[in-house]
Design a protein around this motif. Sequence first.
Motif, PDB file in Angstrom:
ATOM      1  N   LEU B 260       0.814  -1.216   0.000  1.00 33.88           N
ATOM      2  CA  LEU B 260       0.000   0.000   0.000  1.00 33.88           C
ATOM      3  C   LEU B 260       0.846   1.264   0.000  1.00 33.88           C
ATOM      4  O   LEU B 260       0.336   2.356  -0.175  1.00 33.88           O
ATOM      5  CB  LEU B 260      -0.922   0.018   1.229  1.00 33.88           C
ATOM      6  CG  LEU B 260      -1.942  -1.096   1.265  1.00 33.88           C
ATOM      7  CD1 LEU B 260      -2.782  -0.975   2.517  1.00 33.88           C
ATOM      8  CD2 LEU B 260      -2.817  -1.048   0.038  1.00 33.88           C
ATOM      9  N   TYR B 261       2.155   1.077   0.203  1.00 37.62           N
ATOM     10  CA  TYR B 261       3.022   2.238   0.325  1.00 37.62           C
ATOM     11  C   TYR B 261       2.955   3.120  -0.912  1.00 37.62           C
ATOM     12  O   TYR B 261       2.877   4.344  -0.822  1.00 37.62           O
ATOM     13  CB  TYR B 261       4.447   1.775   0.580  1.00 37.62           C
ATOM     14  CG  TYR B 261       5.453   2.884   0.569  1.00 37.62           C
ATOM     15  CD1 TYR B 261       5.453   3.835   1.580  1.00 37.62           C
ATOM     16  CD2 TYR B 261       6.379   2.993  -0.456  1.00 37.62           C
ATOM     17  CE1 TYR B 261       6.367   4.852   1.566  1.00 37.62           C
ATOM     18  CE2 TYR B 261       7.296   4.015  -0.475  1.00 37.62           C
ATOM     19  CZ  TYR B 261       7.294   4.944   0.532  1.00 37.62           C
ATOM     20  OH  TYR B 261       8.189   5.960   0.510  1.00 37.62           O
ATOM     21  N   THR B 262       2.960   2.490  -2.083  1.00 35.20           N
ATOM     22  CA  THR B 262       2.929   3.303  -3.298  1.00 35.20           C
ATOM     23  C   THR B 262       1.599   4.025  -3.450  1.00 35.20           C
ATOM     24  O   THR B 262       1.561   5.149  -3.927  1.00 35.20           O
ATOM     25  CB  THR B 262       3.181   2.454  -4.557  1.00 35.20           C
ATOM     26  OG1 THR B 262       2.516   1.225  -4.389  1.00 35.20           O
ATOM     27  CG2 THR B 262       4.643   2.229  -4.750  1.00 35.20           C
ATOM     28  N   SER B 263       0.532   3.365  -3.010  1.00 38.77           N
ATOM     29  CA  SER B 263      -0.750   4.063  -3.169  1.00 38.77           C
ATOM     30  C   SER B 263      -0.829   5.256  -2.236  1.00 38.77           C
ATOM     31  O   SER B 263      -1.586   6.188  -2.482  1.00 38.77           O
ATOM     32  CB  SER B 263      -1.930   3.113  -2.966  1.00 38.77           C
ATOM     33  OG  SER B 263      -1.850   2.497  -1.727  1.00 38.77           O
ATOM     34  N   LEU B 264      -0.036   5.248  -1.169  1.00 35.74           N
ATOM     35  CA  LEU B 264       0.037   6.420  -0.296  1.00 35.74           C
ATOM     36  C   LEU B 264       0.534   7.624  -1.082  1.00 35.74           C
ATOM     37  O   LEU B 264      -0.076   8.684  -1.077  1.00 35.74           O
ATOM     38  CB  LEU B 264       0.981   6.143   0.885  1.00 35.74           C
ATOM     39  CG  LEU B 264       1.300   7.323   1.797  1.00 35.74           C
ATOM     40  CD1 LEU B 264       0.910   6.980   3.219  1.00 35.74           C
ATOM     41  CD2 LEU B 264       2.757   7.687   1.768  1.00 35.74           C
ATOM     42  N   LEU B 265       1.644   7.433  -1.796  1.00 37.80           N
ATOM     43  CA  LEU B 265       2.208   8.570  -2.507  1.00 37.80           C
ATOM     44  C   LEU B 265       1.379   8.936  -3.731  1.00 37.80           C
ATOM     45  O   LEU B 265       1.335  10.093  -4.134  1.00 37.80           O
ATOM     46  CB  LEU B 265       3.651   8.272  -2.865  1.00 37.80           C
ATOM     47  CG  LEU B 265       4.533   8.421  -1.617  1.00 37.80           C
ATOM     48  CD1 LEU B 265       5.743   7.543  -1.676  1.00 37.80           C
ATOM     49  CD2 LEU B 265       4.932   9.864  -1.427  1.00 37.80           C
ATOM     50  N   LEU B 266       0.710   7.935  -4.303  1.00 37.61           N
ATOM     51  CA  LEU B 266      -0.158   8.266  -5.427  1.00 37.61           C
ATOM     52  C   LEU B 266      -1.404   8.999  -4.941  1.00 37.61           C
ATOM     53  O   LEU B 266      -1.952   9.852  -5.643  1.00 37.61           O
ATOM     54  CB  LEU B 266      -0.546   7.000  -6.183  1.00 37.61           C
ATOM     55  CG  LEU B 266       0.597   6.400  -6.985  1.00 37.61           C
ATOM     56  CD1 LEU B 266       0.151   5.137  -7.692  1.00 37.61           C
ATOM     57  CD2 LEU B 266       1.121   7.398  -8.004  1.00 37.61           C
ATOM     58  N   ALA B 267      -1.833   8.673  -3.722  1.00 40.57           N
ATOM     59  CA  ALA B 267      -2.988   9.374  -3.153  1.00 40.57           C
ATOM     60  C   ALA B 267      -2.668  10.859  -3.023  1.00 40.57           C
ATOM     61  O   ALA B 267      -3.531  11.710  -3.239  1.00 40.57           O
ATOM     62  CB  ALA B 267      -3.352   8.781  -1.801  1.00 40.57           C
ATOM     63  N   VAL B 268      -1.411  11.153  -2.679  1.00 37.27           N
ATOM     64  CA  VAL B 268      -0.996  12.548  -2.578  1.00 37.27           C
ATOM     65  C   VAL B 268      -1.221  13.254  -3.916  1.00 37.27           C
ATOM     66  O   VAL B 268      -1.747  14.364  -3.979  1.00 37.27           O
ATOM     67  CB  VAL B 268       0.486  12.630  -2.153  1.00 37.27           C
ATOM     68  CG1 VAL B 268       0.996  14.040  -2.301  1.00 37.27           C
ATOM     69  CG2 VAL B 268       0.640  12.157  -0.729  1.00 37.27           C
TER      70      VAL B 268
END
Lengths: 361, 341
Positions: B260-268
């Motif tokens: 989920l880490y990448t979706s964190l930065l994509l959420a940004v």
Amino acid sequence: MKPTDDDVRTDGGMFGESAVTNVTRRQQAREVVDESIVAPFKIAWSDWRTKVALIIITTFVITAVIVWLHQIGITILNDALNLVGSPWTLETPRSPTVLTPEMTGVRPFENWETPLGTFDNGVDVLSALLWATPGMLQMIIAGGVFSTAMATLVGTVSGYKGGTVETVLNTIVDVAVAIPGLPLVVVLMAIFQPSSPYVIGIFITINVWAGLARTIHSQVLSLREKSYVEASRTMGISTPQIIRKDILPNLMPYITVNFVYAARRVVYDSIALYYLGLLGGATAENWGVMLDWAYNENNAMTVPGKEFMLILPMIPIIALSLALILLSQGTDKLFNPRVRTRHEGKTVQDDDADPQVNPPM
Amino acid sequence: MNWYIKRTGQALFTIWSVITIAFVLAWNIPGSIVEKMIARMAQSGGGGSREVIRESIESRLMFDPNASIFEAYVTYMTELAQGNLGYSIVASKNVSAEIADTLPWTLLVMSLATLGMFAISLSLGAIMAYREGSRFDLANTIVGTVTTSIPYFVAALLLILWVGHSDAPILELFPEAGRRPAKYQIEPGLTLAYAWGVLRHATLPALSYIITGYGLLALSMRGNSIQTLGEDYVRVAELRGLPSRRIALRYVGRNAVLPLYTSLLLAVGSMLGASVVLEQIFQYKGIGYRMFQAINNSDITLMMGTFIVISVCMVISTFIADVTYSFLDPRIKSGDQGEAY
């Protein structure tokens, strides 16, 4: 390699192929339909989420078709449309001179003429709600078809061709992925100010295709090495035909999920743009325009008793986007190989919520 | 190492492309938007004849619209390379100063939203997976799916409606508009009262992201956790008699969180995009608010500036996601698999 006892076809299946070529075209077509439409549909239908999603979407489609036919002059369901098809919609509000107090600021369920109430300018809320559906579906179809076709084209060509073509196309995809969608769309809308729902749909999905193109690219890379594709290549079958016959059928799952994702983007972004007044002023039929009216012109936020103007347009918006999410979850379960193996192999019975490929908003 | 160089080059190329796209779009504008702006300024009666207005607008474009497109492009890129984003008519100051003034506010809302969203969805998803099939799981799955279907701007409107119409004193804590306490109430500065006021103003915008975003993440977390739950070390932990919350959060959660880490930065990235709408609703003067204002007022330099800055922020966060992912999860070979996003 030594043929084993239980392997009947010691020829390695070479001659077995001839049986397939005897199948008639019609049988083949039926098989294709059965494999690619009927069977997936049956599996999808067994999932309650897909069921709910399809019911909601069908309702929207039927509404849209009826309203659209009405708009172009073909009236079916005359009695029902007399209720909802009054000409006093967002596009053509009543002129201020004919407005009587009975027509303006009516609360829902006060009379049967305007069952869901009216805005201050006399526009019937129910009519406005229904009349917005055809445009919304047209935008969704345009955006979905555009982004899917674009992604499939770029993804397959770059994956299959390789070399310079691959490098160039991949670079384009990387750039398109990195551009923030909404700000770009906002700028584009401000400059070109399109009014056709089809154009708006395409504009909104202008970089949505890139994510799918990347997925398809990596899929094609692995498919290219499959023995049956190599066989086709050795037999001298043309590249477009290999792509069409051997590659594309394997990509259907991704394409379907992407279509749903693009549709969701179109719903969100178009309503936001209409709300902001960046699209077609305040004249085009859209639920976003209704939100804008309620918020900015009718003061639904501050005047008690007017909240319905704001809440009612939210209902179809949320219903449509819920249907799309349920549909993507249902089809994802059906198509995503990782989830499917988890379903078949492990003790897990029901895991919804597979990680979405795309960011949440 | 080679991969990092390649990835950095790619990020720089993307930034260059975004700037070029912004330039090409702006190059197409003068025909339409400048005319509109001239009409508007002439109407308001300020600044003399049309030609004078036109000149003053064109002088602020950072490039000469009458030169060839190539020349204009070179001028523009040179100006940008020197950190000059042009002069904004709406804000009547330099675009870079204006962005430096507004971007931190948007970043504040976004970091609040990201922190809140991840705290909620990670722990919730892990617990749901651990109690798979229970009523808690089912209820949260349904609630999560429904809240995910609410567009963030609809949630924002509902929040304002709720706050504006409620008499409960606690709701007065959260102002529905603006980005900081009024000057006559609390003097800006590094005081606790001021910081608290700023936080209160950021709460509702952040909350509309959180409410509409946590569902999908929680469900993904749940899916990942269920996969992890089948592992042997989880069974061992159960046999050791560790408390279930500890297993859910420490043993399962930690391993389920990595994807989920990448979706964190994509959420940004998607939050930055959404800020154009959300900040308008909350009248929160961040970068999205400025961008919308710039478009409404045909302020081309400000529009390009905000677009470029938002895009660059997004490229950077994707880049960080890609590069750091292999550090967090040693099982992934430094990005060569290209599965990072």
